[in-house]
Motif scaffolding. Structure first.
Motif, PDB file in Angstrom:
ATOM      1  N   SER A  57      31.472  32.321  36.258  1.00 45.95           N
ATOM      2  CA  SER A  57      31.910  31.177  36.645  1.00 45.95           C
ATOM      3  C   SER A  57      32.416  29.870  35.657  1.00 45.95           C
ATOM      4  N   THR A  58      32.999  28.830  36.041  1.00 48.27           N
ATOM      5  CA  THR A  58      33.278  28.015  35.452  1.00 48.27           C
ATOM      6  C   THR A  58      32.952  26.393  35.923  1.00 48.27           C
ATOM      7  N   ASP A  59      33.043  25.438  35.201  1.00 50.79           N
ATOM      8  CA  ASP A  59      32.666  24.242  35.624  1.00 50.79           C
ATOM      9  C   ASP A  59      33.376  23.883  36.995  1.00 50.79           C
ATOM     10  N   ARG A  60      34.528  24.141  37.221  1.00 51.02           N
ATOM     11  CA  ARG A  60      35.405  24.151  38.335  1.00 51.02           C
ATOM     12  C   ARG A  60      35.293  24.993  39.537  1.00 51.02           C
ATOM     13  N   LEU A  61      35.032  26.291  38.989  1.00 47.67           N
ATOM     14  CA  LEU A  61      35.051  27.369  39.939  1.00 47.67           C
ATOM     15  C   LEU A  61      33.632  28.099  39.872  1.00 47.67           C
ATOM     16  N   GLU A  62      32.952  28.127  40.809  1.00 50.79           N
ATOM     17  CA  GLU A  62      31.646  29.044  41.017  1.00 50.79           C
ATOM     18  C   GLU A  62      31.991  30.063  41.619  1.00 50.79           C
ATOM     19  N   VAL A  63      31.484  31.364  41.041  1.00 51.30           N
ATOM     20  CA  VAL A  63      31.501  32.615  41.536  1.00 51.30           C
ATOM     21  C   VAL A  63      30.481  32.656  42.420  1.00 51.30           C
ATOM     22  N   ALA A  64      30.502  32.675  43.743  1.00 51.72           N
ATOM     23  CA  ALA A  64      29.285  32.762  44.729  1.00 51.72           C
ATOM     24  C   ALA A  64      29.214  34.222  45.225  1.00 51.72           C
ATOM     25  N   VAL A  65      28.091  34.744  44.773  1.00 58.49           N
ATOM     26  CA  VAL A  65      28.258  36.225  45.076  1.00 58.49           C
ATOM     27  C   VAL A  65      27.206  36.169  46.200  1.00 58.49           C
ATOM     28  N   VAL A  66      27.263  37.314  46.938  1.00 59.75           N
ATOM     29  CA  VAL A  66      26.949  37.671  48.478  1.00 59.75           C
ATOM     30  C   VAL A  66      25.263  37.931  48.118  1.00 59.75           C
ATOM     31  N   THR A 104      41.083  29.993  39.633  1.00 61.61           N
ATOM     32  CA  THR A 104      40.892  31.136  40.189  1.00 61.61           C
ATOM     33  C   THR A 104      41.506  32.127  38.999  1.00 61.61           C
ATOM     34  N   GLY A 105      42.586  31.958  38.677  1.00 57.78           N
ATOM     35  CA  GLY A 105      43.404  32.885  37.802  1.00 57.78           C
ATOM     36  C   GLY A 105      42.189  32.892  36.489  1.00 57.78           C
ATOM     37  N   ARG A 106      41.944  31.824  36.164  1.00 59.74           N
ATOM     38  CA  ARG A 106      41.022  31.777  34.807  1.00 59.74           C
ATOM     39  C   ARG A 106      39.936  32.564  35.005  1.00 59.74           C
ATOM     40  N   VAL A 107      39.226  32.525  36.160  1.00 56.26           N
ATOM     41  CA  VAL A 107      37.998  33.257  36.586  1.00 56.26           C
ATOM     42  C   VAL A 107      37.994  34.694  36.693  1.00 56.26           C
ATOM     43  N   VAL A 108      39.396  34.970  37.254  1.00 57.35           N
ATOM     44  CA  VAL A 108      39.579  36.501  37.315  1.00 57.35           C
ATOM     45  C   VAL A 108      39.679  36.977  36.107  1.00 57.35           C
ATOM     46  N   ARG A 109      40.308  36.186  35.156  1.00 60.78           N
ATOM     47  CA  ARG A 109      40.698  36.676  33.571  1.00 60.78           C
ATOM     48  C   ARG A 109      39.263  37.033  33.131  1.00 60.78           C
ATOM     49  N   ARG A 110      38.278  36.214  33.456  1.00 59.31           N
ATOM     50  CA  ARG A 110      36.982  36.030  32.823  1.00 59.31           C
ATOM     51  C   ARG A 110      36.159  37.358  33.332  1.00 59.31           C
ATOM     52  N   VAL A 111      36.157  37.553  34.654  1.00 60.47           N
ATOM     53  CA  VAL A 111      36.064  38.766  35.133  1.00 60.47           C
ATOM     54  C   VAL A 111      36.255  40.053  34.359  1.00 60.47           C
ATOM     55  N   HIS A 112      37.690  40.291  34.158  1.00 59.62           N
ATOM     56  CA  HIS A 112      38.256  41.445  33.537  1.00 59.62           C
ATOM     57  C   HIS A 112      37.855  41.404  32.021  1.00 59.62           C
ATOM     58  N   ASP A 113      37.494  40.285  31.485  1.00 60.80           N
ATOM     59  CA  ASP A 113      36.981  40.314  30.198  1.00 60.80           C
ATOM     60  C   ASP A 113      35.530  40.743  29.908  1.00 60.80           C
ATOM     61  N   ALA A 197      35.609  24.215  43.660  1.00 63.49           N
ATOM     62  CA  ALA A 197      35.556  25.419  44.549  1.00 63.49           C
ATOM     63  C   ALA A 197      34.759  26.677  44.355  1.00 63.49           C
ATOM     64  N   SER A 198      34.250  27.336  45.251  1.00 62.76           N
ATOM     65  CA  SER A 198      33.569  28.498  45.250  1.00 62.76           C
ATOM     66  C   SER A 198      34.371  29.906  45.480  1.00 62.76           C
ATOM     67  N   LEU A 199      34.412  30.911  44.967  1.00 62.37           N
ATOM     68  CA  LEU A 199      35.069  32.171  45.039  1.00 62.37           C
ATOM     69  C   LEU A 199      33.985  33.289  45.489  1.00 62.37           C
ATOM     70  N   LEU A 200      34.159  33.418  46.557  1.00 62.22           N
ATOM     71  CA  LEU A 200      33.303  34.383  47.238  1.00 62.22           C
ATOM     72  C   LEU A 200      33.432  35.798  46.504  1.00 62.22           C
ATOM     73  N   ALA A 201      32.380  36.680  46.213  1.00 64.41           N
ATOM     74  CA  ALA A 201      32.389  37.852  45.501  1.00 64.41           C
ATOM     75  C   ALA A 201      31.377  38.794  45.527  1.00 64.41           C
ATOM     76  N   GLY A 202      31.553  40.075  45.565  1.00 64.69           N
ATOM     77  CA  GLY A 202      30.486  41.030  45.650  1.00 64.69           C
ATOM     78  C   GLY A 202      30.596  41.986  46.709  1.00 64.69           C
TER      79      GLY A 202
END
Length: 325
Positions: A57-66, A104-113, A197-202
């Motif tokens: 997650s970042t300050d602007r986009l929360e990864v919201a897990v199920v 969202t692109g930034r967060v996806v990069r963080r997931v991949h890292d 925003a939140s990014l639904l994940a999991g």
């Protein structure tokens, strides 16, 4: 006293249904249940994987897990609808969400890292399901009819390419990373004001080539653009979907394997069609959609990475997609 709860929307198909309820404290509870045509229970990633996803997650986009409760899945969110719903049904202009797609692109990069999660090696479920259908044509409703139609219109050579692309994205041992598994504008839920925003994940998480996540998002946006341009009866609103693609790429940064991303974008377009006829209904646009996939196979999905070229507006805050290497 229990907070007041009010249902604000319900949507879904034979695979998964979602009910969105507004709670008295101003939050929204998204509750997912298995659809009547679904053969397997709803799946969620194990707890260590969910914790890893949350850390991106970042300050602007929360990864919201199920959160799984009994046989249902829950997300607790500050918003009632996704970017996809707002753009396609509320007719909000895509440019409103370029900041969120960049994030969202930034967060996806963080997931991949992220480092690997010990003991977790599941391939992304959507890719596995598509590979199985390509091999067998099995599935509810019109799955087999679509398989026959698509194979006839695409031909055996293109079909084998699609199957090989699936295998490559799952089995590329050089670049295997933790994946979100279903990146798209339907997974991004804006908060009030649209600045966060939140990014639904999991629910679709897996391990495989990072290109799958990139192609999932870019393929969806390309599909929206192309179905409008080709005059589908169920065409989406005429909008600048390229602005969202350019923003997503700007946030993600350098793309190590653009060819694989193009392949993933094509597979995403085909998988959307498969899911539609398998868990939804047949439509007059199905044959047109198969022809779209055929054309994308021939160009190996390269246009998905040129979102900046079909964008008509600049990316917010002056960002541009970084060079593809």
């Amino acid at each position: 006293m229990q907070p007041q709860v009010k249902q604000v929307s319900a949507f879904g198909n034979g695979n998964v249904g979602t009910v969105v309820r507004k709670v008295g404290d101003g939050t929204y509870h998204w509750v997912r249940t298995a659809g009547r045509l679904r053969a397997a229970p709803l799946w969620a990633a194990p707890a260590p994987v969910l914790r890893a996803l949350s850390s991106a997650s970042t300050d602007r986009l929360e990864v919201a897990v199920v959160e799984t409760i009994d046989n249902t899945q829950h997300f607790r969110l500050p918003g009632p609808s996704s970017v996809a719903f707002d753009v396609l049904f509320k007719r909000v202009e895509p440019e409103e969400f370029t900041v969120l797609l960049r994030e969202t692109g930034r967060v996806v990069r963080r997931v991949h890292d992220l480092p690997p999660v010990e003991g977790f090696d599941e391939p992304p479920a959507l890719l596995v399901g598509l590979a199985s259908w390509l091999a067998t044509g099995r599935g509810p409703r019109d799955a087999h009819t679509l398989h026959t139609l698509a194979f006839d219109r695409l031909g055996s050579r293109r079909w084998q390419r699609l199957r090989r692309w699936c295998d490559d994205l799952v089995g590329d041992v050089r670049t295997r990373r933790l994946l979100h598994g279903a990146v798209g504008i339907g997974q991004v839920v804006p908060w009030p004001g649209h600045d966060r925003a939140s990014l639904l994940a999991g629910t679709h998480t897996g391990v495989g080539a990072p290109a799958w996540d990139l192609g999932s998002c870019l393929g969806q946006l390309l599909e929206l653009r192309e179905t409008g341009r080709r005059g589908f009866a169920g065409r989406p609103p005429d909008s600048d979907y390229g602005a969202l693609a350019a923003a997503f790429l700007a946030g993600y940064g350098n793309v190590a394997d653009p060819v694989a991303v193009g392949h993933a974008a094509v597979l995403t377009c085909l998988n959307h069609l498969r899911m539609f006829v398998t868990y939804g209904t047949w439509h007059d646009d199905v044959a047109l959609h198969v022809d779209l996939v055929r054309d994308l196979v021939d160009e190996e999905g390269g246009s998905a990475l040129r979102g900046g070229a079909w964008a008509t507006a600049p990316v917010t805050d002056g960002d541009r997609p970084s060079a593809v290497r």
